[in-house]
Structures are given as structure tokens and as C-alpha cells.
Design an enzyme around this catalytic site. Structure first.
Site, PDB file in Angstrom:
ATOM      1  N   HIS A 142       0.819  -1.223   0.000  1.00 32.55           N
ATOM      2  CA  HIS A 142       0.000   0.000   0.000  1.00 32.55           C
ATOM      3  C   HIS A 142       0.856   1.278   0.000  1.00 32.55           C
ATOM      4  CE1 HIS A 142      -2.980   3.010   1.071  1.00 32.55           C
ATOM      5  NE2 HIS A 142      -2.442   3.170   2.256  1.00 32.55           N
ATOM      6  N   HIS A 152       3.783   7.003   5.306  1.00 29.56           N
ATOM      7  CA  HIS A 152       2.570   7.694   5.730  1.00 29.56           C
ATOM      8  C   HIS A 152       1.757   6.972   6.803  1.00 29.56           C
ATOM      9  CE1 HIS A 152       0.163   5.268   2.839  1.00 29.56           C
ATOM     10  NE2 HIS A 152      -0.852   5.606   3.609  1.00 29.56           N
ATOM     11  N   ASP A 153       1.809   5.651   6.858  1.00 25.91           N
ATOM     12  CA  ASP A 153       1.024   4.943   7.871  1.00 25.91           C
ATOM     13  C   ASP A 153       1.846   4.449   9.059  1.00 25.91           C
ATOM     14  OD1 ASP A 153      -1.586   5.177   6.961  1.00 25.91           O
ATOM     15  OD2 ASP A 153      -1.375   3.483   5.559  1.00 25.91           O
ATOM     16  N   GLU A 181       1.072   6.188  12.643  1.00 27.81           N
ATOM     17  CA  GLU A 181      -0.261   5.877  13.116  1.00 27.81           C
ATOM     18  C   GLU A 181      -0.416   4.403  13.484  1.00 27.81           C
ATOM     19  OE1 GLU A 181      -3.361   6.638  10.367  1.00 27.81           O
ATOM     20  OE2 GLU A 181      -4.898   6.066  11.816  1.00 27.81           O
ATOM     21  N   ASP A 182       0.162   3.518  12.702  1.00 29.23           N
ATOM     22  CA  ASP A 182      -0.124   2.094  12.871  1.00 29.23           C
ATOM     23  C   ASP A 182       1.001   1.249  13.458  1.00 29.23           C
ATOM     24  OD1 ASP A 182      -2.586   2.594  11.782  1.00 29.23           O
ATOM     25  OD2 ASP A 182      -1.991   2.046   9.738  1.00 29.23           O
ATOM     26  N   ASP A 236      -3.428   8.435  -1.110  1.00 35.01           N
ATOM     27  CA  ASP A 236      -3.777   7.362  -0.176  1.00 35.01           C
ATOM     28  C   ASP A 236      -5.222   6.917  -0.428  1.00 35.01           C
ATOM     29  OD1 ASP A 236      -3.654   5.688   2.082  1.00 35.01           O
ATOM     30  OD2 ASP A 236      -4.338   7.296   3.415  1.00 35.01           O
TER      31      ASP A 236
HETATM   32 MN    MN Z   1      -2.794   4.626   3.988  1.00 37.85          MN
END
Ligand code: MN
Length: 745
Positions: A66, A91-92, A95-96, A159
Site C-alpha cells: 500500500h 505515511h502509515d 499511526e499504525d 492514499d
Molecule cells: Mn494509507
């Protein structure tokens, strides 16, 4: 995201695939990368791959696919560079995964860290909300980040685009939620940023999940009509191609069908069947010419086309001389084809075409080369307008979205000041919008306008090309009805703000008037008392009450009546024990109180009245009732020393009253006796009072000085007749000189 068990062989295959995808990404950037860029990009990829290594997407694929895909979109479809690619890869992570913003900052510097921070914030507030108003509010926050770094918003769109492309593996409800959110927020945003291709794909993908059947049908029809379309384009463009070739111009002809989404909307909104939509495609002529010859070459092509085909006079659009706010440049004309069909032809340079498809980022790429500040101004103007909307004080989130969408979808018009400065407004804007666009003070004082030297009213709807001169007056003030014909958020918020200030000023006067009235009525100017009045007039707030008093819609006089009314209701309640404030009986009672003479003694004992202590009236006295705020009804003698004051200041609280035939109730009365002191005088007096007339004495006192005596007696009598006969008897007592009635205290 879920974990699945894979064999070592499968894992190895996956590892290779991840690397293959990364290399592909690298290739896209190849010529733009410095050595340092290359190192950083690799570092970002490795960090992301490691951090996401145990995560999988809903489809079962490794999660890292992704971020790599998002980076590819950023580079290949938006024309972004290495910083954005690094941002996309990471980018993730914050957050993750376990990766922190600090890690990003340390490894990639502040620029990348700010982008990741923006993206993380957006998704935490944005993706985790479900209701529309929260979304609207969050969207506002999203837009706010625009002013920091446009890359945040572009990566968010990349995204979203990848998530839409892979929406298949989501549950149905999730698909619907994401697809409608995309239509509501993301595609308008992409449109506004001039990302035509991305906007179109987002819309088409949304439609695919929301209206699957309609989508498939249109898709099918487009496919089956493709051959015929190609033949038509080839025939239509033949003479043009020949002429251009003769002139030695390098060019390309494309026949672009409209998007499924826009065809769907034409079918639904205009009720036209697919087969009859004439502008299902446009012919695009893209010229490969140097920057300085772009404009003249485009017009040259226009001239060639119109040599062969007749143009529709009202369908010429010159977006080259005045580009649209999102940077779009192109020359459009619609001409009649030999088959009797109107055909739209778009003429543009390669540079313009890239901007039209890839938008703002592609625009950046050309910025330095072009040296044409017009496009920059347009983008800046748009960002400025978005910022204004965000900063407007009464910025309700939904209203914001509506404004935003209004400004998005409506076409723009181009206007000129008397000095020839270009002003860009949404279509439908009025002379007043123009005035506010110039300056808030020009708007506030606008009394009229001259459009192309002709005088027009403020509400005049402007047309593209109008030259507008605003006429102002220092005496002018923004009016409520202005709101009904301005359409820009700038004008709306300025007018609202100014009306609000005016209202507050008037309300202040109203409040002061009320305060004076309360003071005169000897009522405390307390919140509780003001509340009573607010309730009475059913006003939404104190401000509204004060304002209505200020403009005279509520008369200050009527406030007195209310205070009186409330007191009367109060008396009624005490008398009857009923507390239904405005029951029928209460109204009757209050009316009687106002209009009739109050008959004291006629079943009045059940009402809450009392005799004024200042004058002690007794039955037979001429009296009046006076409504007090806290002690109910008071009965005064008309000769009471306070009467004049009460009548003059509070006439509205005075009630006519008289006594009726008495039951045997006794009232206190004071008697003053003077005379010459003599033996037995006191005895004689008390005897008359107590025995002869059955009068009860409450108190008696005598003073004697130098043979002259003075006595004060308070007695219980039935009425004035009774008192008079007692006084007559006392006068006749030997030695008594004078007997008079006095007010006792
Ligand atoms: Mn994403």
C-alpha cells in the site's frame, strides 16, 4: 489487517515481490534522484517495510504494498518528487506501528516529519469518525493543513485513491461508507486542486461501488461504441491533421470520452438516454510547441478548425488568456460536424495538457520554466479564499462545506476593476460580492455600482468580462437583506459580522432602558427578573430581548404591565391556591382587579390583601388598592400621605377599591384626646370606650403637663360610623377639648 501463516517459500516469494515493486518505484524517479535522495528513499522503504512487516491488508497482501502504491501515485500521477515519495512510504507508520514522529524527524528531517505529522493527524481525526457533522468539521481541519504544506493533502488524496482502487476486498457497508465519503469530500477537493484524472477516477470508482449496475451498463455502452467513435474522430480530424502537417506543427489528436460518472449524471439529471448525449467525448488537439508560441499556435489551430467546421458562437472558451483558478488552461470550441453533430474541440499545448490532467503538482514543475506569474496568482488566490472561509468567525462546519462546494462546482467569472485589474468570482456573484472582494470596507459602504459604465443595483448579477466600478457612501451600513443576494463567503461573513455588531449596540441601549424602568419600579435588575420577561415575550435570549426593546418592537411601557400582571397572578395564586399561571380564572380575576372596583369585605378575606400600615384604613374610609411586588394587595386611605406619590409614579398598579357592608370584623383606629386634667377624666373616657359601646381598647396612654393632658388610644371599631359615634361621645366628656382620629404607628 490480519496475520496469516505462510511457508518459507511463500515468504521468500513475497520478499522478492516487495523488492520488485520498490525498484519499479525507484525507476519512476530515476532521473530526478541525487545520491543523497537515493539513500533517504531506501532508508524510508526499509523502515516502512520493517515496521509493517507483520501487517496485511484486507486482501491478504503484505501491507507494504500500500505505501509503495501510494508513492507511485504521487510520482507518476501527480508529478510529485522524492520528498513526497518518502512521505508516502512512511505515511502509515506513525499511526499504525511502533515508529514515532521523533524517529522520522531524526532520520528524515523536519520537512518529512511535518508531512507525516499532518497525515497522521488527518487520519486519526478523519478516518475514525462516523457522523456527517464530525466529518465536515474534520474536513475543515484537513483543509487547514493545506496552508502548511500542500503535499499533505496531495498524499492524502493518493492514499484515498489507492484505497478506492482496492476497495473490492472490503465489506459492503465499509465500501459504501468510503465511496460516499470520497464523492462528498475527496473528489471535490481533487477537482479544486485541478487533479482532473484523479477526480475522475475517484468519481468513477465511487459510482462503481454505490450504483454498480448503472456503472457497468454505461461502461459496457462506452466500450461497444468505441470503434464507431474512433472512426468518427479520424474522419473529423483528417482535414485538420493534414493542414497542421503542412505547416510543420507537431501535434497529437485524442478523442477522450467523458467519465462514466459524468455520463451517469447527465442521464439521471437531464433524463437523456446514453445514445443521445452529444458531448460524450471531446476531441483534444495537443500541440508540441515552445512556451512562447503556445498561445498563437492554439489560435492558429482554432482558425484551421473553423475553416472546415462552423463554430457555435456562444461556446468559445478562452482559458488561455485567463486560466481557471485551479490552473487549468485550454482553448475550447464547439463546432458542427458534417454528420450534424456538435463536437467539442479542446486545443492546448503539451504543458497545458499535463497541468489539466495532473494539476497543481505538474504546475509546480513548470512554474520556473514559464515565468508566467498568472498561474501562481490563481492558485494563491484560491488558497487565500479557502483560508478566508476557514477563518470566518461563525464558521459552522456544514456551512463551510456548502460554501466550499459552492465555490468548487460553480464556474468562475472574470471581472475587471476600472483600472483593469482582474477579479475572479464564482458565477452568480453580484455587484456587492465584487465590492466585498475588493475590500470589506468597500463592501460595507457600497450603495451601488456601475457595470460597463451603466448604473446597476447592488444585487445585479455580474457576467464574465464585466468592468465594475463600485460606488460607496460613508453613511451606508450593511443590511440584513444583503444576505439574500451575495453568494461569496467573504461577503456573507462580513455582512453577518457587521449586523451582529449593530445588533449588540442596539441591544445595549435596550438593556439600559430596561434597567431604568426596573429602577423606577423599584424592582431588582436581576437575572431572575429579566428571565421572567424573556419568558413572557418568548425571546430566545437576553440579547434578543434587549435588541427588541432597543428597536422599539417591544415597548418599554409594556414591561410595566407585565410586572403588574405577574403580581396580580401572584395574588390570585395566594388567594386560590391554584398555581396555573394563566388559567381562565386568573385572567378573570386580573381583569376584575383592573376594571372593577375592588369590593373589600365581599368575600375578600380569602384574598391576600392587607391594610397599609402608613394610614390604617378602616371600613368606611375612602380607599384604593395598591399592588405591591412582594406583599400582594395593600389597601390605603385616599388621604394617605403616600397616596400622591403612589398615584403619580405607579398609576398602573393602583386598583379602585371600596368597602362593602361589614361582617363583624374589627379594625384598629387611633384616637387622640386633649383636655384639661381633672379627677376622673381618664376613668370616664375608658368607661365610655369599653362598656358603653362594646369597644375593645388595644392600648391607652395619657400624658399630663401643667394641667393639660393628652391621651392616645387605639381601639377596635367596625367602621367609620362606629368610630364617629365613639368620638362624639368622647367629645361630650367633661374637660375634653378635642378628639381626633390619628394614624397610629
Ligand atoms: Mn494509507
Amino acid at each position: 489487517m490480519s496475520t496469516i501463516q505462510l511457508s518459507p517459500e511463500e515468504l521468500e516469494a513475497e520478499r522478492k515481490e516487495i523488492l520488485r515493486r520498490y525498484k519499479h518505484l525507484l525507476k519512476l524517479l530515476a532521473d530526478k534522484l541525487s545520491k543523497e535522495d537515493r539513500v533517504n528513499l531506501r532508508k524510508a522503504f526499509e523502515l516502512a517495510a520493517e515496521a509493517h512487516k507483520d501487517m496485511r491488508r484486507k486482501s491478504g497482501e503484505p501491507y507494504i504494498y500500500h505505501p509503495i502504491a501510494v508513492a507511485e501515485i504521487a510520482i507518476a500521477e501527480m508529478g510529485l518528487g522524492v520528498t513526497s515519495a518518502i512521505g508516502a512510504l512512511l505515511h502509515d507508520t506513525v499511526e499504525d506501528t511502533y515508529v514515532t514522529l521523533d524517529d522520522i524527524q531524526k532520520n528524515f528531517g523536519p520537512k518529512v516529519a511535518r508531512i507525516i505529522d499532518g497525515l497522521t493527524k488527518i487520519s486519526t481525526v478523519f478516518d475514525q469518525t462516523t457522523n456527517a457533522s464530525e466529518q465536515a468539521e474534520n474536513f475543515r481541519k484537513v483543509i487547514l493543513t493545506l496552508s502548511d504544506d500542500v503535499r499533505v493533502i496531495l498524499l492524502k488524496l493518493a492514499d484515498r485513491l489507492h484505497n478506492m482502487r482496492t476497495l473490492e476486498s472490503m465489506k459492503r457497508e465499509k465500501q459504501l461508507k468510503i465511496a460516499s465519503e470520497t464523492l462528498y469530500l475527496y473528489s471535490p477537493l481533487a477537482h479544486r486542486l485541478g487533479l482532473y484524472n484523479i477526480k475522475t477516477e475517484l468519481e468513477d470508482l465511487s459510482l462503481k461501488f454505490i450504483e454498480t449496475e448503472a456503472y457497468n451498463e454505461i461502461q459496457q455502452k462506452l466500450k461497444s461504441s468505441e470503434e464507431a467513435r474512433k472512426r468518427f474522430i479520424s474522419r473529423f480530424s483528417y482535414p485538420i491533421r493534414t493542414a497542421l502537417a503542412e505547416q510543420g506543427v507537431k501535434f497529437e489528436v485524442k478523442g477522450r470520452p467523458k467519465s462514466v460518472f459524468s455520463i451517469y449524471h447527465k442521464i439521471v439529471n437531464k433524463g437523456i438516454p446514453f445514445e443521445e448525449i452529444y458531448d460524450i467525448f471531446a476531441i483534444r488537439i495537443i500541440l508540441d510547441v515552445p512556451l512562447e508560441r503556445e498561445k498563437s499556435e492554439c489560435w492558429n489551430v482554432y482558425s484551421i478548425i473553423t475553416d472546415f467546421y462552423t463554430p457555435s458562437p456562444d461556446r468559445l472558451r478562452d482559458w488561455i488568456s485567463t486560466p481557471r483558478t485551479n490552473g487549468y488552461e485550454s482553448l475550447h470550441t464547439t463546432v458542427m460536424s458534417p454528420t450534424g453533430k456538435w463536437v467539442e474541440v479542446q486545443i492546448r499545448s503539451k504543458r497545458m495538457d499535463e497541468i489539466a490532467e495532473k494539476g497543481v503538482a505538474a504546475h509546480w514543475k513548470y512554474k520556473e520554466a514559464s515565468g508566467n506569474s498568472n498561474h501562481d496568482n490563481a492558485i494563491e488566490a484560491w488558497l487565500g479564499r479557502v483560508r478566508e472561509m476557514l477563518e470566518s468567525p461563525d464558521g459552522n462546519a456544514h456551512e463551510f462545506i456548502d460554501n466550499f462546494k459552492l465555490n468548487l462546482f460553480s464556474e468562475e467569472i472574470f471581472l475587471f476593476t476600472p483600472k483593469g485589474k482582474l477579479v475572479n468570482l464564482p458565477a452568480g456573484a453580484t455587484a456587492l460580492d465584487f465590492a466585498f472582494e475588493i475590500h470589506s470596507q468597500v463592501g460595507a459602504r457600497c450603495i451601488g455600482a456601475k457595470v460597463n459604465t451603466k448604473l446597476v443595483p447592488l444585487s445585479y448579477k455580474l457576467k464574465s468580462g464585466d468592468q465594475v466600478e463600485i460606488i460607496t457612501s460613508v453613511k451606508q451600513k450593511p443590511k440584513e437583506d444583503w444576505l439574500s443576494f451575495v453568494i461569496t463567503s467573504k461577503a456573507k461573513s462580513h455582512i453577518k459580522k457587521s449586523l451582529q455588531e449593530e445588533k449588540k449596540r442596539i441591544a445595549k441601549d435596550g438593556k439600559e432602558a430596561l434597567e431604568r424602568r426596573f429602577k423606577n419600579s423599584k424592582i431588582v435588575f436581576s437575572e431572575e427578573n429579566i428571565d421572567k420577561i424573556i419568558k413572557h415575550f418568548k425571546m430566545p435570549s437576553a440579547l434578543e430581548l434587549f435588541y427588541n426593546l432597543g428597536i422599539g418592537k417591544i415597548e418599554i411601557k409594556s414591561i410595566s404591565a407585565i410586572l403588574e400582571h405577574k403580581t396580580a397572578v401572584n395574588i390570585y395564586e395566594k388567594a386560590t391556591g391554584k398555581n396555573e399561571m394563566l388559567g381562565k380564572d386568573a385572567h378573570k380575576f386580573i381583569k376584575k382587579l383592573k376594571e372593577d372596583t375592588l369590593l373589600i369585605g365581599d368575600n375578600m378575606d380569602k384574598f391576600d390583601y392587607s391594610l397599609a400600615k402608613c394610614c390604617n384604613p378602616i371600613p368606611g374610609d375612602e380607599v384604593f388598592g395598591f399592588i405591591t411586588i412582594s406583599e400582594g394587595l395593600k389597601i390605603h386611605k385616599t388621604t394617605c400621605s403616600n397616596a400622591v406619590n403612589l398615584f403619580s409614579s405607579y398609576a398602573y398598579r393602583v386598583v379602585k377599591a371600596r368597602w362593602v357592608s361589614q361582617q363583624q370584623i374589627a379594625f384598629l383606629a387611633g384616637i387622640n384626646i386633649t383636655g384639661i386634667d381633672g379627677v376622673g377624666l381618664v376613668n370616664n373616657i375608658t368607661q365610655i370606650i369599653s362598656s358603653e359601646l362594646n369597644v375593645n381598647m388595644r392600648s391607652i396612654s395619657f400624658d399630663s403637663t401643667d394641667g393639660i393632658f393628652e391621651g392616645n388610644i387605639t381601639v377596635y371599631v367596625h367602621d367609620t360610623e362606629h368610630l364617629k359615634s365613639l368620638i362624639d361621645k368622647l367629645v361630650r366628656v367633661e374637660g375634653v377639648l378635642k378628639v381626633s382620629r390619628v394614624d397610629y404607628h
